[in-house]
Design a protein around this motif. Structure first.
Motif, PDB file in Angstrom:
ATOM      1  N   ALA A  79      -3.765  10.784  17.132  1.00 19.83           N
ATOM      2  CA  ALA A  79      -4.294  11.725  16.144  1.00 19.83           C
ATOM      3  C   ALA A  79      -3.227  12.726  15.709  1.00 19.83           C
ATOM      4  O   ALA A  79      -3.067  13.006  14.513  1.00 19.83           O
ATOM      5  CB  ALA A  79      -5.508  12.455  16.719  1.00 19.83           C
ATOM      6  N   ALA A  80      -2.471  13.262  16.670  1.00 21.87           N
ATOM      7  CA  ALA A  80      -1.435  14.245  16.347  1.00 21.87           C
ATOM      8  C   ALA A  80      -0.356  13.635  15.468  1.00 21.87           C
ATOM      9  O   ALA A  80       0.127  14.268  14.510  1.00 21.87           O
ATOM     10  CB  ALA A  80      -0.829  14.804  17.640  1.00 21.87           C
ATOM     11  N   GLU A  81       0.028  12.383  15.742  1.00 26.47           N
ATOM     12  CA  GLU A  81       1.062  11.725  14.948  1.00 26.47           C
ATOM     13  C   GLU A  81       0.561  11.394  13.539  1.00 26.47           C
ATOM     14  O   GLU A  81       1.313  11.442  12.574  1.00 26.47           O
ATOM     15  CB  GLU A  81       1.542  10.454  15.661  1.00 26.47           C
ATOM     16  N   ILE A  82      -0.727  11.054  13.426  1.00 29.51           N
ATOM     17  CA  ILE A  82      -1.299  10.800  12.101  1.00 29.51           C
ATOM     18  C   ILE A  82      -1.263  12.071  11.263  1.00 29.51           C
ATOM     19  O   ILE A  82      -0.853  12.055  10.092  1.00 29.51           O
ATOM     20  CB  ILE A  82      -2.749  10.284  12.232  1.00 29.51           C
ATOM     21  N   GLU A  83      -1.673  13.177  11.842  1.00 30.74           N
ATOM     22  CA  GLU A  83      -1.677  14.446  11.101  1.00 30.74           C
ATOM     23  C   GLU A  83      -0.272  14.846  10.687  1.00 30.74           C
ATOM     24  O   GLU A  83      -0.050  15.339   9.582  1.00 30.74           O
ATOM     25  CB  GLU A  83      -2.313  15.534  11.964  1.00 30.74           C
ATOM     26  N   PHE A 101       0.839  -1.191   0.000  1.00 26.20           N
ATOM     27  CA  PHE A 101       0.000   0.000   0.000  1.00 26.20           C
ATOM     28  C   PHE A 101       0.877   1.245   0.000  1.00 26.20           C
ATOM     29  O   PHE A 101       1.840   1.355   0.759  1.00 26.20           O
ATOM     30  CB  PHE A 101      -0.938  -0.012   1.208  1.00 26.20           C
ATOM     31  N   ASP A 102       0.492   2.186  -0.843  1.00 26.08           N
ATOM     32  CA  ASP A 102       1.297   3.387  -1.070  1.00 26.08           C
ATOM     33  C   ASP A 102       0.951   4.456  -0.040  1.00 26.08           C
ATOM     34  O   ASP A 102       0.177   5.377  -0.302  1.00 26.08           O
ATOM     35  CB  ASP A 102       1.057   3.908  -2.492  1.00 26.08           C
ATOM     36  N   ILE A 103       1.515   4.319   1.145  1.00 23.66           N
ATOM     37  CA  ILE A 103       1.353   5.316   2.192  1.00 23.66           C
ATOM     38  C   ILE A 103       2.745   5.714   2.668  1.00 23.66           C
ATOM     39  O   ILE A 103       3.702   4.947   2.511  1.00 23.66           O
ATOM     40  CB  ILE A 103       0.513   4.802   3.374  1.00 23.66           C
ATOM     41  N   PRO A 104       2.900   6.898   3.238  1.00 28.65           N
ATOM     42  CA  PRO A 104       4.226   7.301   3.721  1.00 28.65           C
ATOM     43  C   PRO A 104       4.759   6.350   4.783  1.00 28.65           C
ATOM     44  O   PRO A 104       3.986   5.798   5.584  1.00 28.65           O
ATOM     45  CB  PRO A 104       3.979   8.704   4.297  1.00 28.65           C
ATOM     46  N   GLN A 105       6.075   6.179   4.802  1.00 29.49           N
ATOM     47  CA  GLN A 105       6.688   5.309   5.804  1.00 29.49           C
ATOM     48  C   GLN A 105       6.360   5.787   7.216  1.00 29.49           C
ATOM     49  O   GLN A 105       6.104   4.985   8.119  1.00 29.49           O
ATOM     50  CB  GLN A 105       8.210   5.281   5.600  1.00 29.49           C
ATOM     51  N   ALA A 106       6.354   7.113   7.400  1.00 31.26           N
ATOM     52  CA  ALA A 106       6.062   7.659   8.733  1.00 31.26           C
ATOM     53  C   ALA A 106       4.657   7.283   9.178  1.00 31.26           C
ATOM     54  O   ALA A 106       4.436   6.956  10.358  1.00 31.26           O
ATOM     55  CB  ALA A 106       6.239   9.174   8.731  1.00 31.26           C
ATOM     56  N   LEU A 107       3.695   7.302   8.262  1.00 33.78           N
ATOM     57  CA  LEU A 107       2.318   6.937   8.616  1.00 33.78           C
ATOM     58  C   LEU A 107       2.221   5.452   8.920  1.00 33.78           C
ATOM     59  O   LEU A 107       1.515   5.052   9.858  1.00 33.78           O
ATOM     60  CB  LEU A 107       1.382   7.309   7.465  1.00 33.78           C
ATOM     61  N   ASP A 108       2.915   4.637   8.154  1.00 31.38           N
ATOM     62  CA  ASP A 108       2.939   3.199   8.417  1.00 31.38           C
ATOM     63  C   ASP A 108       3.478   2.933   9.819  1.00 31.38           C
ATOM     64  O   ASP A 108       2.930   2.115  10.573  1.00 31.38           O
ATOM     65  CB  ASP A 108       3.812   2.508   7.368  1.00 31.38           C
ATOM     66  N   ASP A 109       4.531   3.643  10.191  1.00 32.40           N
ATOM     67  CA  ASP A 109       5.114   3.474  11.523  1.00 32.40           C
ATOM     68  C   ASP A 109       4.145   3.902  12.615  1.00 32.40           C
ATOM     69  O   ASP A 109       4.064   3.268  13.678  1.00 32.40           O
ATOM     70  CB  ASP A 109       6.412   4.286  11.639  1.00 32.40           C
ATOM     71  N   VAL A 110       3.398   4.980  12.373  1.00 27.88           N
ATOM     72  CA  VAL A 110       2.434   5.461  13.362  1.00 27.88           C
ATOM     73  C   VAL A 110       1.335   4.424  13.591  1.00 27.88           C
ATOM     74  O   VAL A 110       0.964   4.128  14.736  1.00 27.88           O
ATOM     75  CB  VAL A 110       1.819   6.802  12.906  1.00 27.88           C
ATOM     76  N   ILE A 111       0.817   3.845  12.508  1.00 28.86           N
ATOM     77  CA  ILE A 111      -0.252   2.851  12.638  1.00 28.86           C
ATOM     78  C   ILE A 111       0.263   1.618  13.377  1.00 28.86           C
ATOM     79  O   ILE A 111      -0.426   1.072  14.259  1.00 28.86           O
ATOM     80  CB  ILE A 111      -0.804   2.483  11.253  1.00 28.86           C
ATOM     81  N   LEU A 112       1.478   1.173  13.047  1.00 26.04           N
ATOM     82  CA  LEU A 112       2.039   0.001  13.728  1.00 26.04           C
ATOM     83  C   LEU A 112       2.265   0.275  15.204  1.00 26.04           C
ATOM     84  O   LEU A 112       2.073  -0.606  16.052  1.00 26.04           O
ATOM     85  CB  LEU A 112       3.352  -0.413  13.058  1.00 26.04           C
TER      86      LEU A 112
END
Length: 570
Positions: free
Chosen positions: A290-294, A261-272
């Motif tokens: 929420a703050a880290e997702i934004e 899935f084409d999402i930023p690495q930083a967002l992938d790390d936040v979800i994990l």
């Protein structure tokens, strides 16, 4: 996208009657415990439409259910936030209780996902993030609510799931159903060993020995919802309640990027991190997640509310037009329906034009297709990507669960048996054709394992494993037979061994499946190394005593076998 039935909207089959001072207009939904109606106060021209939750008659005298209903009304009415469905009152009619709530025109997130899945589509990450951020804002409001003395009430929703997240036509999403929420001054206390909530969204600390239920538990559940919205698939799903619990506790949680899935690495790390089973690693509060997702997604990576509103209109537009017609018929010809809609904050729904239809189709066409049943291995060299991650039946990951843990989980099942898994439809999309491979080139084979292994032997040779994984990719020399021998060792020392057979690029266990063994002695997990070639034994001179045999390996106990994706305990 729903369509009007042939011949127009259905006739209203029968009068629904009244509930206290409210006239019931349309039945919205019915579940195992209650029915929800669209209603309006009988007196008052400016009375808006409301939703009424009315328990089934056989529960009206159930003390446990009544206290739960009182809790829901009391807690939800205390939370004044635009991302939480407001409860107006708890009332009684003939000693039967009912809750009056704000009416949210739209649908639940589970319905959105199901409708899109039937169309072969899933949510764009931007839309999923907007919905998740709204829900996290509602959670933070609940978690931080204080009483009149300034003391935090300690509210935890405990049932965060796509079913309890309403996506409205105005583009905002709202949390609902605080019926099993936990608060420090709660009337009802959950019985010992009874865990409520939908199984696939329970946080692991609520199931395992820790027996915790905090704001972090809601954070985990919300991270599961977000992961599934982007992936277009369920994260934890077992055929039975115990299997789902096992997956929640121990199944590997795949990285979305490694699944393609084409999402930023930083967002992938936040979800994990939101899905971390270690509470020291997981975010403490909904506001932190929420703050880290934004921060990770950036302003352009999150949809605006009007984009969510467009999606809801494309998915539920026809269904809501039918509902408006039913409202019009229920109110009668004398009623000023336009005024009722206006005071309810709703817009009229005229018959759609072809231009409107075309816009709806265009919106849906922009959504990504549901992922293939077989994920492609990333070309970046991430050899532990699991192309088969959710294809077919879910894997059972037993190595990380001790027999004692299974006994604990088994004790919970009786209280969870009535909780049905989400019925989101699965849509399999054919994988793209594979490029031709020259006959003299090695073939790439994916080997499925019964658990996340840190060491793997394939035909006696070690396979490079960067981190524990439930699948490895092996380059098999051209001309080699399609049957191989596999040994896998988990980080906790569990060992699995089987013969595997290649089938369309995937090697699966044959015969009796994987035989899983665990060490009975308290020692560090062994490493798997390739066995050196055996030298021919040298002849022993006559009369010379034989050398002492090496000590036997530590005793092992076979705990089960895995076949066809299912584990059978001994």
């Amino acid at each position: 996208m729903t369509r009007l039935p042939e011949g127009g909207p259905p006739e209203r089959s029968a009068e629904l009657g009244s509930c206290g001072p409210f006239e019931l207009l349309v039945e919205l939904a019915s579940g195992g415990m209650a029915t929800v109606y669209l209603a309006r106060a009988k007196d008052g021209r400016d009375a808006p439409l409301v939703a009424i939750k009315r328990p089934h008659r056989h529960l009206a005298t159930d003390t446990s259910f009544l206290t739960m209903l009182v809790d829901e009304a009391r807690l939800a009415s205390a939370i004044d936030h635009p991302n939480v469905v407001r409860v107006r009152e708890l009332a009684f009619e003939a000693r039967e209780p009912f809750i009056v709530m704000d009416y949210v025109e739209g649908g639940s997130l589970s319905e959105v996902r199901r409708q899109l899945s039937e169309l072969g589509r899933t949510l764009q990450p931007r839309l999923a993030l907007r919905i998740a951020l709204d829900a996290l804002a509602g959670l933070e409001a609940a978690h931080s609510l204080k009483d009149d003395q300034g003391k935090t009430l300690g509210i935890v929703h405990r049932d965060v799931s796509p079913h309890n997240l309403l996506v409205g036509c105005d583009g905002s999403s709202k949390l609902t159903d605080f019926g099993i929420a936990k608060a420090s001054d709660r009337v009802q206390v959950t019985r010992e060993h009874e865990v409520k909530g939908k199984l696939a969204y329970l946080a692991p600390e609520r199931i395992d020995r820790r027996r915790l239920c905090t704001a972090q538990s809601d954070v985990f559940s919300m991270a599961v919802v977000l992961w599934e919205c982007i992936a277009g698939r369920r994260l934890f799903r077992g055929e039975e309640a115990l299997e789902t619990l096992q997956e929640v506790v121990s199944a590997p949680i795949p990285s979305l990027r490694k699944l393609g899935f084409d999402i930023p690495q930083a967002l992938d790390d936040v979800i994990l991190r939101g899905l971390a089973r270690d509470l020291d690693e997981r975010y403490m509060r909904a506001a932190e997640l929420a703050a880290e997702i934004e921060k990770a997604a950036g302003p352009d990576g999150i949809a605006k509310p009007y984009e969510v509103a467009d999606l809801v209109e494309a998915v539920f537009g026809d269904e809501l037009r039918v509902r408006h017609e039913m409202i019009r018929r229920a109110l009668g010809a004398a009623a000023d329906v336009s005024h009722v809609l206006e005071v309810s904050g709703l817009a009229p729904r005229p018959e759609p034009t072809e231009e409107m239809r075309e816009r709806e189709r265009a919106r849906l066409d922009l959504l990504p297709a549901v992922p293939s049943a077989a994920y492609a291995v990333a070309a970046s060299g991430a050899r532990d990507a699991i192309r088969h991650a959710f294809a077919g039946r879910p894997r059972r990951h037993l190595a990380a669960i001790t027999i004692g843990g299974l006994a604990i989980l088994g004790g919970l099942v009786w209280g969870l048996a009535r909780e049905a898994p989400d019925a989101d439809a699965r849509v399999a999309v054919s994988a793209p054709p594979r490029p031709a491979v020259a006959l003299d080139e090695p073939r790439r084979v994916i080997v499925t394992l019964p658990f996340a292994a840190s060491h793997v032997l394939f035909d006696g040779k070690p396979v490079e494993v960067q981190q524990a994984t439930s699948a490895v990719v092996v380059d098999v020399p051209a001309g080699s037979p399609g049957i191989h021998h596999v040994v896998a060792v988990a980080p906790d020392g569990a060992r699995a061994e089987a013969s595997v057979v290649e089938d369309d690029g995937v090697a699966r266990p044959s015969g009796g499946g994987f035989v899983i063994e665990t060490l009975e002695v308290d020692e560090p997990p062994p490493k798997v190394v390739a066995a050196p070639p055996k030298a021919a034994p040298s002849p022993r001179p006559a009369g010379q005593p034989s050398a002492k045999r090496p000590p036997s390996p530590p005793p092992t106990a076979s705990v089960g076998t895995v076949k066809g994706g299912f584990t059978k305990l001994r």
